[in-house]
Design an enzyme around this catalytic site. Structure first.
Site, PDB file in Angstrom:
ATOM      1  CB  CYS A 115       5.982  -4.699 -21.076  1.00  0.00           C
ATOM      2  SG  CYS A 115       5.251  -4.102 -19.550  1.00  0.00           S
ATOM      3  CG  HIS A 255       4.751  -1.971 -23.936  1.00  0.00           C
ATOM      4  ND1 HIS A 255       3.606  -2.643 -23.590  1.00  0.00           N
ATOM      5  CD2 HIS A 255       5.307  -1.545 -22.767  1.00  0.00           C
ATOM      6  CE1 HIS A 255       3.484  -2.630 -22.271  1.00  0.00           C
ATOM      7  NE2 HIS A 255       4.497  -1.963 -21.753  1.00  0.00           N
ATOM      8  CG  ASN A 285       1.888  -1.181 -19.249  1.00  0.00           C
ATOM      9  OD1 ASN A 285       1.693  -2.229 -19.864  1.00  0.00           O
ATOM     10  ND2 ASN A 285       3.077  -0.835 -18.793  1.00  0.00           N
TER      11      ASN A 285
HETATM   12  C1  LIG Z   1       5.617   6.304 -13.386  1.00  0.00           C
HETATM   13  C2  LIG Z   1       5.811   7.590 -14.157  1.00  0.00           C
HETATM   14  C3  LIG Z   1       4.566   7.948 -14.934  1.00  0.00           C
HETATM   15  C4  LIG Z   1       6.102   8.717 -13.170  1.00  0.00           C
HETATM   16  O1  LIG Z   1       6.336   9.908 -13.883  1.00  0.00           O
HETATM   17  P1  LIG Z   1       7.573  10.814 -13.476  1.00  0.00           P
HETATM   18  O2  LIG Z   1       7.531  11.983 -14.378  1.00  0.00           O
HETATM   19  O3  LIG Z   1       8.806   9.963 -13.512  1.00  0.00           O
HETATM   20  O4  LIG Z   1       7.166  11.234 -12.021  1.00  0.00           O
HETATM   21  P2  LIG Z   1       8.040  11.244 -10.710  1.00  0.00           P
HETATM   22  O5  LIG Z   1       8.053   9.885 -10.119  1.00  0.00           O
HETATM   23  O6  LIG Z   1       9.344  11.933 -10.986  1.00  0.00           O
HETATM   24  O7  LIG Z   1       7.169  12.194  -9.842  1.00  0.00           O
HETATM   25  C5  LIG Z   1       7.021  13.577 -10.161  1.00  0.00           C
HETATM   26  C6  LIG Z   1       6.177  14.206  -9.086  1.00  0.00           C
HETATM   27  O8  LIG Z   1       4.830  13.712  -9.155  1.00  0.00           O
HETATM   28  C7  LIG Z   1       4.487  13.075  -7.920  1.00  0.00           C
HETATM   29  N1  LIG Z   1       3.692  11.870  -8.230  1.00  0.00           N
HETATM   30  C8  LIG Z   1       4.148  10.616  -8.420  1.00  0.00           C
HETATM   31  N2  LIG Z   1       3.123   9.803  -8.729  1.00  0.00           N
HETATM   32  C9  LIG Z   1       2.018  10.573  -8.733  1.00  0.00           C
HETATM   33  C10 LIG Z   1       0.667  10.305  -8.989  1.00  0.00           C
HETATM   34  N3  LIG Z   1       0.222   9.082  -9.295  1.00  0.00           N
HETATM   35  N4  LIG Z   1      -0.205  11.325  -8.905  1.00  0.00           N
HETATM   36  C11 LIG Z   1       0.200  12.549  -8.604  1.00  0.00           C
HETATM   37  N5  LIG Z   1       1.475  12.880  -8.350  1.00  0.00           N
HETATM   38  C12 LIG Z   1       2.372  11.887  -8.414  1.00  0.00           C
HETATM   39  C13 LIG Z   1       5.781  12.724  -7.253  1.00  0.00           C
HETATM   40  O9  LIG Z   1       5.639  12.659  -5.858  1.00  0.00           O
HETATM   41  C14 LIG Z   1       6.655  13.886  -7.668  1.00  0.00           C
HETATM   42  O10 LIG Z   1       6.368  15.000  -6.875  1.00  0.00           O
HETATM   43  P3  LIG Z   1       7.529  16.033  -6.432  1.00  0.00           P
HETATM   44  O11 LIG Z   1       8.057  16.599  -7.725  1.00  0.00           O
HETATM   45  O12 LIG Z   1       6.784  17.025  -5.592  1.00  0.00           O
HETATM   46  O13 LIG Z   1       8.511  15.192  -5.706  1.00  0.00           O
HETATM   47  C15 LIG Z   1       7.011   7.488 -15.132  1.00  0.00           C
HETATM   48  O14 LIG Z   1       8.211   7.422 -14.394  1.00  0.00           O
HETATM   49  C16 LIG Z   1       6.929   6.324 -16.031  1.00  0.00           C
HETATM   50  O15 LIG Z   1       6.093   6.269 -16.909  1.00  0.00           O
HETATM   51  N6  LIG Z   1       7.844   5.370 -15.891  1.00  0.00           N
HETATM   52  C17 LIG Z   1       7.946   4.232 -16.754  1.00  0.00           C
HETATM   53  C18 LIG Z   1       6.736   3.378 -16.554  1.00  0.00           C
HETATM   54  C19 LIG Z   1       6.780   2.224 -17.452  1.00  0.00           C
HETATM   55  O16 LIG Z   1       7.032   2.360 -18.599  1.00  0.00           O
HETATM   56  N7  LIG Z   1       6.500   1.083 -16.857  1.00  0.00           N
HETATM   57  C20 LIG Z   1       6.295  -0.116 -17.493  1.00  0.00           C
HETATM   58  C21 LIG Z   1       7.449  -0.547 -18.236  1.00  0.00           C
HETATM   59  S1  LIG Z   1       6.873  -1.687 -19.251  1.00  0.00           S
END
Ligand SMILES: CC(C)(COP(=O)(O)OP(=O)(O)OC[C@H]1O[C@@H](n2cnc3c(N)ncnc32)[C@H](O)[C@@H]1OP(=O)(O)O)[C@@H](O)C(=O)NCCC(=O)NCCS
Length: 331
Positions: A115, A255, A285
């Protein structure tokens, strides 16, 4: 004559036509529109047409830049492509783009920094302008993420999309252009966001070709924490180093990985929403593509002399910030 700065003198973006909405994804994996919007800010993303490769994006970007600036492709000295989804392992997409656009006097290469690919590439281009050896360099940031995403993995397929953009860099004697850069990396982050199979560490074989390792893996929570911290830190650092107050900054171009990461960076810089470029809801993204895509969409609002801070965080980990003084008013 004093050393020139590297000014952006044109910008062009490109996104494929096909839209993949959150509602479409609801039919593919266990997710829902409300969750995706509240956790990421994304509503839809673009997906390349079958057979459309990274160089096809790059060709549109280079052609657009030459047309806007009224220059011949023969005037371009160099093309740098920030991307992790080049057409082939080799030759480079830059090589193909030079050939297909008629940039016969240019050389170039692809640069992989996930990224942060556009910021890394912009900084390399800057150096070649400042040292006086190159007069016109096109810096592209673009990715065809759909080529490496597992559309059965809800942890990644909701986030990424295809698209990108590019800028033309030219020498400037009025102090406009790239004025400061801070680029960083921490390779210990490699296990949290990567593609296991397909490189020399684990080449594709008949046995592993259908495994999940062929696609992007992400441990979202760790990446999120590091992104919030590092992108905000580096943006604040470049403001401090250049004695820029929040009033001095006209635009933050972050970003587009997650709206919550963008908000944290803007808050740390003391910027209101009106100064932050955000189009994550439309494009998701696009990895190296997000920052030039924003510049392209906001081009008509940018004014000569605007202080702009670009900031990124991505796989590797790689991150950084660039302080840019905008060099023109769009027609
Ligand atoms: C990926 C991302 C959106 C996930 O959000 P989060 O708040 O961390 O979510 P979690 O992984 O903790 O999951 C929370 C809950 O939602 C659920 N969940 C995960 N993905 C899901 C989806 N796509 N749809 C619905 N529910 C989902 C999980 O199972 C979890 O459920 P639980 O609480 O019952 O266990 C977030 O971590 C993120 O943006 N990370 C950085 C991504 C990024 O910047 N990437 C590129 C870098 S350049």
């Amino acid at each position: 004559m004093t050393k020139p700065t590297a000014a952006v003198t044109a910008v062009q973006g490109y996104v494929p036509e096909r839209i993949l909405s959150n509602l479409d994804l609801e039919k593919m994996v266990d997710t829902n529109d409300e969750w995706i919007v509240s956790r990421t800010g994304i509503k839809e993303r673009r997906i390349a047409a079958k057979g459309e490769a990274l160089s096809d994006f790059g060709i549109k970007i280079v052609e657009g830049i030459c047309k806007k600036r009224g220059i011949s492709p023969l005037e371009i000295d160099m093309i740098i492509v920030g991307s992790i989804t080049s057409d082939y392992r080799f030759p480079s997409a830059a090589n193909i783009i030079c050939d297909k656009t008629g940039c016969k006097n240019a050389w170039g290469f692809d640069l992989g920094a996930a990224c942060s690919g556009f910021l890394y590439a912009l900084d390399v281009g800057r150096v070649y302008i400042e040292n006086g050896t190159h007069k016109k360099i096109i810096v592209i940031g673009a990715d065809v993420m759909s080529s490496i995403i597992n559309y059965k993995d809800r942890a990644t397929c909701i986030i990424f999309g295809d698209g990108g953009g590019g800028v033309l860099l030219e020498p400037n004697q009025d102090g406009l252009g790239v004025l400061d850069t801070i680029l960083k990396s921490d390779g210990s982050g490699r296990e949290f966001l990567y593609q296991a199979i397909g490189g020399s560490a684990e080449p594709v074989t008949r046995e592993n070709a259908e495994s999940d390792g062929m696609y992007v893996y992400q441990e979202g929570k760790t990446v999120f924490k590091r992104a919030v911290q590092n992108m905000a830190d580096v943006a604040a650092e470049i403001m401090d180093r250049n004695k820029l107050s929040s009033d001095d900054v006209a635009w933050l171009v972050p970003h587009q990985a997650n709206l919550r990461i963008i908000d944290a960076t803007a808050n740390r810089m003391g910027l209101g929403k009106e100064k932050v470029m955000i189009n994550i809801e439309k494009f998701g993204n696009t990895t190296a593509g997000t920052i030039p895509l924003c510049l392209w969409e906001w081009e008509s609002k940018l004014k000569k002399g605007d202080n702009i801070v670009l900031a990124s965080f991505g796989g590797g980990f790689t991150w950084g910030a660039i302080y840019l003084k905008w060099a023109y008013n769009a027609n």
